[in-house]
Design an enzyme around this catalytic site. Structure first.
Site, short mmCIF file in Angstrom:
data_model
loop_
_atom_site.label_atom_id
_atom_site.label_comp_id
_atom_site.label_asym_id
_atom_site.label_seq_id
_atom_site.Cartn_x
_atom_site.Cartn_y
_atom_site.Cartn_z
N ARG A 41 -3.89 -10.07 4.36
CA ARG A 41 -4.36 -11.40 4.99
C ARG A 41 -3.20 -12.30 5.28
O ARG A 41 -3.51 -13.40 5.97
CB ARG A 41 -5.26 -11.97 3.63
CG ARG A 41 -6.60 -11.32 3.60
CD ARG A 41 -7.58 -12.10 2.54
NE ARG A 41 -8.71 -11.67 2.81
CZ ARG A 41 -9.36 -10.76 1.82
NH1 ARG A 41 -8.69 -10.48 0.80
NH2 ARG A 41 -10.69 -10.52 1.77
N HIS A 43 0.83 -1.29 0.13
CA HIS A 43 0.04 0.02 -0.09
C HIS A 43 0.73 1.28 -0.08
O HIS A 43 0.53 2.22 -0.75
CB HIS A 43 -0.87 0.04 1.24
CG HIS A 43 -1.75 -1.05 1.26
ND1 HIS A 43 -1.78 -2.27 2.45
CD2 HIS A 43 -3.10 -1.37 0.72
CE1 HIS A 43 -2.60 -3.04 2.28
NE2 HIS A 43 -3.53 -2.64 1.49
N SER A 87 0.22 -8.79 1.40
CA SER A 87 -1.18 -8.94 1.81
C SER A 87 -1.74 -8.69 3.28
O SER A 87 -1.08 -9.28 4.00
CB SER A 87 -1.81 -10.28 1.00
OG SER A 87 -3.29 -10.32 1.66
P1 AMP Z 1 -6.48 -3.72 -0.27
O1 AMP Z 1 -6.32 -3.07 0.92
O2 AMP Z 1 -5.95 -5.06 -0.27
O3 AMP Z 1 -7.60 -3.72 -0.85
O4 AMP Z 1 -5.50 -3.17 -1.33
C1 AMP Z 1 -5.55 -1.69 -1.50
C2 AMP Z 1 -4.62 -1.47 -2.81
O5 AMP Z 1 -3.11 -1.87 -2.71
C3 AMP Z 1 -5.38 -2.34 -4.13
O6 AMP Z 1 -4.97 -1.55 -5.34
C4 AMP Z 1 -4.18 -3.45 -4.15
O7 AMP Z 1 -3.93 -3.98 -5.35
C5 AMP Z 1 -2.94 -2.81 -3.83
N1 AMP Z 1 -1.85 -3.89 -3.04
C6 AMP Z 1 -2.25 -4.85 -2.27
N2 AMP Z 1 -1.30 -5.61 -1.86
C7 AMP Z 1 -0.30 -5.10 -2.82
C8 AMP Z 1 1.32 -5.67 -2.94
N3 AMP Z 1 1.67 -6.59 -2.38
N4 AMP Z 1 1.82 -4.87 -4.06
C9 AMP Z 1 1.23 -3.86 -4.50
N5 AMP Z 1 0.05 -3.41 -4.40
C10 AMP Z 1 -0.69 -3.84 -3.46
#
Ligand code: AMP
Length: 303
Positions: A184, A34, A182
């Site tokens: 998760r 992020h 992630s």
């Molecule tokens: P999320 O909080 O999981 O909804 O992710 C928010 C944003 O961060 C989304 O655009 C994801 O694709 C991006 N994102 C999550 N994990 C990664 C990662 N390991 N590398 C790059 N972008 C990420």
């Protein structure tokens, strides 16, 4: 950096910010993936907005909405350091007030892969992202390649609904052993964390097969499936070799291709991908040897 909760406060804050404004939508519990998006927005835009919202509309009835990890105070500290100007952390009722009944449905590109395993997921994603675009009116919005189909769905939606902004997709940020970062990953027990490396390794195996001359998409899918099958803790949901824009499965990899997969490690569902565009592999980048969490917070590395 300003924290706001209501849409009214967000609008009055963003209207005073210099443009272009870059938006980074997130569900919080932030990690280096992020923060990389925030830093990129900081480098490319006059102002940076971040949303932190665990969007109920994109979770299925048997998914992890209630136990999704949250830590707003920690997130705010990280965003302050990364140079965000405004953070919107709304309550669900602010986004979906009583009587809410309008949703955005993206069609073909949202149907296979994640869309097939998680019915309604992309309807929830497209709806909340459309609302975020209306709320922030950003000139650029930053997404991660890690969620490759999400990026394709959002691109399609922005084009189809004439949102006047640029979608920027940034490379996947990985732990030192290759596991895609992630929120998760925090669910993984230590032995599951070790097993989770199988996603990156099986993608690397398919990449190696491609480099050795294999062009049959089914053979490349088999290379990934076989590798995953050798890890007893991994249960494969799908492996795919598809067009990166339409997500249609390929027969031969003689053009751009998205190699992707969803795998359960114990109770935790993980996704990952490599993409081949114009003959160049985008496989993401490994974080530096000092973990981000230790650099900024003095905590141990999240598992
Ligand atoms: P999320 O909080 O999981 O909804 O992710 C928010 C944003 O961060 C989304 O655009 C994801 O694709 C991006 N994102 C999550 N994990 C990664 C990662 N390991 N590398 C790059 N972008 C990420």
């Amino acid at each position: 950096m300003k924290l706001v909760h209501t849409l009214t406060d967000l609008r009055s804050t963003t209207s005073a910010l210099p443009r272009p404004l870059g938006l980074v939508p997130t569900m919080g519990f932030l990690h280096e993936g992020h923060i990389t998006l925030v830093r990129r927005a900081r480098a490319e835009c006059a102002s940076v907005g971040v949303s932190i919202f665990v969007n109920p509309a994109q979770f299925g009835p048997n998914e992890d909405l209630s136990r999704y990890p949250r830590d707003l105070d920690r997130d705010l500290g990280l965003l302050e350091l990364a140079g965000a100007d405004v953070v919107w952390a709304p309550e669900p009722a602010e986004v979906y007030p009583p009587g809410y009944q309008t949703y955005v449905t993206v069609e073909e590109v949202a149907l296979p892969l994640e869309g097939a395993v998680r019915p309604g997921h992309f309807r929830g994603v497209a709806t909340v992202v459309a609302k975020l675009f209306n709320a922030f009116t950003p000139q650029r919005a930053y997404f991660g390649q890690k969620d490759a189909q999400q990026a394709a769905v959002i691109r399609r939606m922005a084009l189809d609904l004439n949102f006047p902004l640029e979608i920027v997709v940034c490379p996947t940020v990985r732990e030192r052993d290759g596991l895609a970062m992630s929120s998760r990953n925090t669910y993984l027990a230590p032995e599951e964390r070790r097993a989770a490396i199988v996603l990156y390794r099986s993608l690397s195996a398919a990449q190696a097969a491609f480099r050795a001359g294999e062009r049959g998409a089914e053979e490349l899918r088999s290379a990934m499936r076989n590798y995953l099958a050798a890890e007893p803790r991994a249960q494969t949901e799908y492996v795919s070799v598809a067009d990166p824009d339409t997500l249609a499965e390929l027969e031969r990899v003689d053009r751009d291709a998205l190699f992707s997969m969803a795998v359960r490690i114990g109770q935790t569902r993980l996704i990952d991908n490599f993409v081949l565009r114009d003959g160049v592999w985008e496989t993401g980048s490994l974080i530096p040897s000092i973990p981000f969490s230790q650099r900024t917070l003095g905590e141990g590395e999240g598992g």
